[in-house]
Design a protein around this motif. Structure first.
Motif, mmCIF file in Angstrom:
data_model
loop_
_atom_site.group_PDB
_atom_site.id
_atom_site.type_symbol
_atom_site.label_atom_id
_atom_site.label_comp_id
_atom_site.label_asym_id
_atom_site.label_seq_id
_atom_site.Cartn_x
_atom_site.Cartn_y
_atom_site.Cartn_z
ATOM 1 N N ASN A 169 0.825 -1.214 0.000
ATOM 2 C CA ASN A 169 0.000 0.000 0.000
ATOM 3 C C ASN A 169 0.854 1.257 0.000
ATOM 4 O OD1 ASN A 169 -3.170 -0.446 0.469
ATOM 5 N ND2 ASN A 169 -2.016 -2.177 1.261
ATOM 6 N N LEU A 170 1.968 1.216 0.719
ATOM 7 C CA LEU A 170 2.861 2.379 0.736
ATOM 8 C C LEU A 170 3.440 2.658 -0.645
ATOM 9 C CD1 LEU A 170 4.713 1.881 4.135
ATOM 10 C CD2 LEU A 170 3.092 3.706 3.546
ATOM 11 N N HIS A 171 3.605 1.634 -1.456
ATOM 12 C CA HIS A 171 4.112 1.837 -2.820
ATOM 13 C C HIS A 171 3.250 2.848 -3.579
ATOM 14 C CE1 HIS A 171 5.710 1.070 -6.794
ATOM 15 N NE2 HIS A 171 4.466 0.876 -7.210
ATOM 16 N N PHE A 172 1.963 2.827 -3.349
ATOM 17 C CA PHE A 172 1.036 3.697 -4.069
ATOM 18 C C PHE A 172 0.787 5.028 -3.365
ATOM 19 C CE2 PHE A 172 0.032 -0.691 -5.193
ATOM 20 C CZ PHE A 172 0.206 -0.627 -6.572
ATOM 21 N N HIS A 173 1.217 5.164 -2.113
ATOM 22 C CA HIS A 173 0.857 6.352 -1.338
ATOM 23 C C HIS A 173 2.031 7.086 -0.694
ATOM 24 C CE1 HIS A 173 -3.439 5.776 -1.771
ATOM 25 N NE2 HIS A 173 -3.251 4.482 -1.545
ATOM 26 N N THR A 174 3.266 6.639 -0.910
ATOM 27 C CA THR A 174 4.416 7.308 -0.300
ATOM 28 C C THR A 174 4.861 8.495 -1.136
ATOM 29 O OG1 THR A 174 5.186 5.300 0.793
ATOM 30 C CG2 THR A 174 6.820 7.025 0.445
ATOM 31 N N LEU A 175 4.898 9.657 -0.481
ATOM 32 C CA LEU A 175 5.384 10.882 -1.126
ATOM 33 C C LEU A 175 6.890 11.043 -0.936
ATOM 34 C CD1 LEU A 175 2.611 13.322 0.111
ATOM 35 C CD2 LEU A 175 2.844 12.343 -2.183
ATOM 36 N N ALA A 176 7.391 10.598 0.203
ATOM 37 C CA ALA A 176 8.814 10.722 0.546
ATOM 38 C C ALA A 176 9.095 9.755 1.681
ATOM 39 C CB ALA A 176 9.143 12.155 0.966
ATOM 40 N N ARG A 177 10.382 9.475 1.916
ATOM 41 C CA ARG A 177 10.737 8.619 3.055
ATOM 42 C C ARG A 177 12.051 9.094 3.648
ATOM 43 N NH1 ARG A 177 11.414 4.942 -1.187
ATOM 44 N NH2 ARG A 177 9.304 4.196 -0.911
ATOM 45 N N ALA A 178 12.181 8.817 4.939
ATOM 46 C CA ALA A 178 13.400 9.137 5.679
ATOM 47 C C ALA A 178 13.869 7.863 6.368
ATOM 48 C CB ALA A 178 13.115 10.227 6.703
ATOM 49 N N ARG A 179 15.199 7.681 6.454
ATOM 50 C CA ARG A 179 15.704 6.408 6.978
ATOM 51 C C ARG A 179 16.934 6.610 7.849
ATOM 52 N NH1 ARG A 179 17.150 1.834 2.635
ATOM 53 N NH2 ARG A 179 19.003 3.084 2.266
ATOM 54 N N LEU A 180 16.972 5.820 8.923
ATOM 55 C CA LEU A 180 18.155 5.623 9.750
ATOM 56 C C LEU A 180 18.428 4.127 9.756
ATOM 57 C CD1 LEU A 180 17.340 7.752 12.926
ATOM 58 C CD2 LEU A 180 18.928 8.354 11.101
ATOM 59 N N THR A 181 19.690 3.745 9.749
ATOM 60 C CA THR A 181 20.024 2.329 9.775
ATOM 61 C C THR A 181 20.947 2.033 10.943
ATOM 62 O OG1 THR A 181 19.780 2.169 7.376
ATOM 63 C CG2 THR A 181 21.022 0.420 8.467
ATOM 64 N N GLY A 182 20.509 1.117 11.794
ATOM 65 C CA GLY A 182 21.344 0.611 12.873
ATOM 66 C C GLY A 182 21.920 -0.723 12.452
ATOM 67 N N ILE A 183 23.051 -1.077 13.041
ATOM 68 C CA ILE A 183 23.732 -2.319 12.689
ATOM 69 C C ILE A 183 23.957 -3.128 13.958
ATOM 70 C CG2 ILE A 183 25.842 -3.295 11.672
ATOM 71 C CD1 ILE A 183 26.026 -0.549 10.128
ATOM 72 N N PHE A 184 23.780 -4.454 13.842
ATOM 73 C CA PHE A 184 24.051 -5.298 14.994
ATOM 74 C C PHE A 184 24.415 -6.703 14.545
ATOM 75 C CE2 PHE A 184 23.130 -7.786 18.825
ATOM 76 C CZ PHE A 184 23.889 -7.060 19.726
ATOM 77 N N GLU A 185 25.323 -7.332 15.292
ATOM 78 C CA GLU A 185 25.666 -8.741 15.063
ATOM 79 C C GLU A 185 26.038 -9.369 16.396
ATOM 80 O OE1 GLU A 185 29.385 -9.943 13.077
ATOM 81 O OE2 GLU A 185 29.938 -7.828 13.128
ATOM 82 N N VAL A 186 25.891 -10.680 16.438
ATOM 83 C CA VAL A 186 26.245 -11.449 17.636
ATOM 84 C C VAL A 186 27.406 -12.364 17.284
ATOM 85 C CG1 VAL A 186 25.433 -13.088 19.363
ATOM 86 C CG2 VAL A 186 23.861 -11.418 18.410
#
Length: 177
Positions: A160-177
């Motif tokens: 649904n977001l594919h048809f209704h997203t005007l813009a997006r903002a992103r932060l990416t965290g990283i983690f490993e064990v």
């Protein structure tokens, strides 16, 4: 860590600014944002988020957290919230609490994560699998309410977001064990 960017396959949209006092982009996920059942000290607290600079015509927001590096063919959805009112431009740390999501605004719809429950599920990569990226994304949406079917999954939200997203903002965290 892998190079796959799930957002690269979507129709390009402008970006806006997303910040967090909990999480810095490209850094290790803090212990508070780790899964309580999978990592000693993990608290399953959704990160604090603030956003600005979204386009005119935005009527609501969706907030998601996705791990594209999970050992599945479909990644792993850790958090999915739709219908956040346009008047809300920040969420407190822990707003996505799996018990009640009381920190989310009225009208917001929390979907079940891939752990099977509605709310935030902290980072939980399998031991020895290498670093995982946790993409926290705020989507500016062109409608007040995404009419999602009962029991909709984060994948249905994404469709649904594919048809209704005007813009997006992103932060990416990283983690490993």
């Amino acid at each position: 860590m892998y190079d796959y960017d799930p957002y690269a396959f979507l129709t390009p949209v402008p970006s806006f600014t997303l910040t967090s006092t909990s999480l810095a982009d490209g850094t290790t996920m803090p212990i508070a944002q780790l899964n309580a059942g999978g990592h000693r000290g993990g608290l399953d607290l959704s990160p604090q988020l603030s956003w600005q600079g979204f386009p005119a015509g935005t009527h609501s927001f969706a907030v998601t957290m996705f791990d594209p590096d999970a050992p599945t063919a479909s990644g792993f959805w850790h958090w999915a919230v739709a219908n956040v009112p346009v008047s809300v431009t920040d969420l407190a740390e822990g707003a996505g609490d799996a018990r009640d999501s009381a920190g989310l605004p009225s009208g917001a719809l929390t979907l079940k994560n891939d752990g099977g429950y509605p709310g935030y599920m902290g980072a939980a990569p399998p031991a020895g699998h290498g670093p995982h990226r946790y993409m926290v994304v705020v989507h500016a949406v062109d409608v007040h309410t995404l009419e999602l079917p009962s029991g909709a999954t984060p994948a249905v939200l994404g469709f649904n977001l594919h048809f209704h997203t005007l813009a997006r903002a992103r932060l990416t965290g990283i983690f490993e064990v």
